[in-house]
Design an enzyme around this catalytic site. Structure first.
Site, PDB file in Angstrom:
ATOM      1  N   ARG A   1      -1.894 -26.385  17.414  1.00  0.00           N
ATOM      2  CA  ARG A   1      -2.920 -26.323  18.451  1.00  0.00           C
ATOM      3  C   ARG A   1      -2.365 -26.363  19.860  1.00  0.00           C
ATOM      4  NH1 ARG A   1      -5.103 -27.981  14.105  1.00  0.00           N
ATOM      5  NH2 ARG A   1      -3.119 -29.037  13.962  1.00  0.00           N
ATOM      6  N   THR A   2      -1.501 -27.347  20.123  1.00  0.00           N
ATOM      7  CA  THR A   2      -1.072 -27.552  21.507  1.00  0.00           C
ATOM      8  C   THR A   2      -0.292 -26.331  22.000  1.00  0.00           C
ATOM      9  OG1 THR A   2      -0.993 -29.917  21.093  1.00  0.00           O
ATOM     10  CG2 THR A   2       0.113 -29.134  23.070  1.00  0.00           C
TER      11      THR A   2
ATOM     12  N   LYS B   1      23.730 -26.991  19.862  1.00  0.00           N
ATOM     13  CA  LYS B   1      25.135 -26.891  20.296  1.00  0.00           C
ATOM     14  C   LYS B   1      25.533 -28.079  21.164  1.00  0.00           C
ATOM     15  CE  LYS B   1      24.732 -21.865  20.523  1.00  0.00           C
ATOM     16  NZ  LYS B   1      24.827 -20.719  21.440  1.00  0.00           N
TER      17      LYS B   1
ATOM     18  N   HIS C   1       0.364 -38.136  25.306  1.00  0.00           N
ATOM     19  CA  HIS C   1      -0.006 -36.727  25.108  1.00  0.00           C
ATOM     20  C   HIS C   1      -1.149 -36.446  26.099  1.00  0.00           C
ATOM     21  CE1 HIS C   1      -0.694 -32.947  23.339  1.00  0.00           C
ATOM     22  NE2 HIS C   1      -0.845 -33.262  22.069  1.00  0.00           N
TER      23      HIS C   1
HETATM   24  C1  NCD Z   1      -1.475 -34.609  17.819  1.00  0.00           C
HETATM   25  C2  NCD Z   1      -0.051 -34.837  18.300  1.00  0.00           C
HETATM   26  O1  NCD Z   1       0.792 -33.935  18.236  1.00  0.00           O
HETATM   27  O2  NCD Z   1       0.181 -35.937  18.781  1.00  0.00           O
HETATM   28  N1  NCD Z   1      -1.743 -33.264  17.564  1.00  0.00           N
HETATM   29  C3  NCD Z   1      -2.179 -32.474  18.592  1.00  0.00           C
HETATM   30  O3  NCD Z   1      -1.492 -32.263  19.562  1.00  0.00           O
HETATM   31  N2  NCD Z   1      -3.438 -32.006  18.523  1.00  0.00           N
HETATM   32  C4  NCD Z   1      -1.901 -35.515  16.726  1.00  0.00           C
HETATM   33  C5  NCD Z   1      -1.091 -35.588  15.478  1.00  0.00           C
HETATM   34  O4  NCD Z   1      -0.069 -34.924  15.306  1.00  0.00           O
HETATM   35  O5  NCD Z   1      -1.518 -36.345  14.600  1.00  0.00           O
END
Ligand code: NCD
Length: 302
Positions: free
Chosen positions: A51-52, A81, A130
């Site tokens: 998704r991200t 490397k 995040h």
């Molecule tokens: C999350 C992450 O990467 O922290 N996913 C995301 O970005 N939507 C949540 C997760 O991995 O559980």
């Protein structure tokens, strides 16, 4: 704001502007198709992502910018490397007007931001933060309630290693009269650092062992995945707190269910059909919110 490394950098004013622009982009995407033409944005991902990364990459291209990308930088970039992150940043900043990065170390984006000549956007740092996820989480709540004040939210699951919850509770702490129910099993509780943050900003934190402790009129159930990749095998053998239709039936009509995704078994698939389940809409909002963020960062800088 030049770099985005933590959700604590955002003010109410930033969020107001960002949500207004995300709403406008969602309604009239074609108006913005050339906004960032001529610019190049790099996505540098050292950890897995669907998704991200894809929502950022779609956002970049929908604004008319070009994309350079390394999706598995831990294995395929010059990190293999022995190149240091700071050397990689010095190189990539020469190729792009912004760098969106995800890294296994909590502070990697912050460290990169200290040396980078172009904006660094933290797309997930270890078990730390995040911040762009909390932007889309808050935007999704805002779309339902038109306000983030007086919010009650249950954050559920792995609150210790789950970075989305860390950034989310910090961002929600900007708003008045916040109540957070932390629903987690032993060992996976929210750390004191974040509880203090909520309380210092005037919010309340209530710890629970099960969803039974959460009032039926809570506004948001924010479910999360157990971050087994950050645990030892023994630690990962925890039970899950599961939301199925029976559990959800106890909550009111206005209670929405969010999840940053990916999910494992913590939300039963039957819940997807409940109108209160908004996690797919939430994931889609990621693209609009990330478009708004890129637009603001890159238009401001030029
Ligand atoms: C999350 C992450 O990467 O922290 N996913 C995301 O970005 N939507 C949540 C997760 O991995 O559980």
């Amino acid at each position: 704001m030049r770099h985005v490394t933590s959700s604590s950098q955002f003010t109410k004013e930033h969020l107001k502007d960002l949500f207004a622009l995300a709403t406008e982009l969602k309604q009239n995407p074609s108006r913005y198709g050339q906004s960032l033409s001529g610019k190049v944005v790099a996505t540098l991902f050292y950890e897995p992502s669907t998704r991200t990364r894809l929502s950022f990459e779609s956002a970049i291209q929908r604004l008319g910018a070009s994309l350079i990308s390394t999706e598995n930088a831990k294995e395929v970039s010059s990190a293999v490397k022995g190149e240091s992150l700071s050397d990689t940043i010095r190189i990539v900043e020469g190729y792009a007007e912004a760098i969106v990065m995800r890294h296994h170390e909590n502070d990697a984006a912050y460290e990169a931001s200290k040396i980078a000549a172009v904006p660094i956007i933290n797309a997930g740092g270890g078990s730390g933060e995040h911040p762009t996820q909390s932007l889309l989480d808050c935007f999704t709540i805002y779309e339902q309630r038109f306000s983030l004040d007086k919010l009650s939210i249950a954050v559920i699951g792995d609150l210790r290693y789950g970075r989305t919850v860390h950034s989310l509770v910090k961002m929600l702490s900007l708003f008045d009269d916040l109540t957070v129910y932390g629903v987690s099993l032993p060992g996976l509780e929210l750390s004191e650092e974040y509880i203090h943050y909520i309380e210092e900003h005037g919010g309340r934190f209530i710890s629970c062992r099960s969803l039974q402790g959460v009032p039926s009129d809570v506004d948001v159930l924010y479910q999360t995945r157990t971050q087994r990749e950050r645990m030892s095998v023994a630690e990962g053998e925890v039970q899950e707190i599961i939301i199925d239709q029976h559990v959800l039936d106890r909550f009111e009509k206005h209670t929405i269910v969010l999840h940053p995704l990916p999910r494992n078994q913590e939300i039963a698939p039957e819940v997807d059909h409940d109108p209160r389940a908004l996690y797919f809409e939430q994931a889609k909002n990621g693209m609009w919110v990330r478009m708004a963020l890129l637009y603001m960062l890159l238009k401001e800088n030029h």
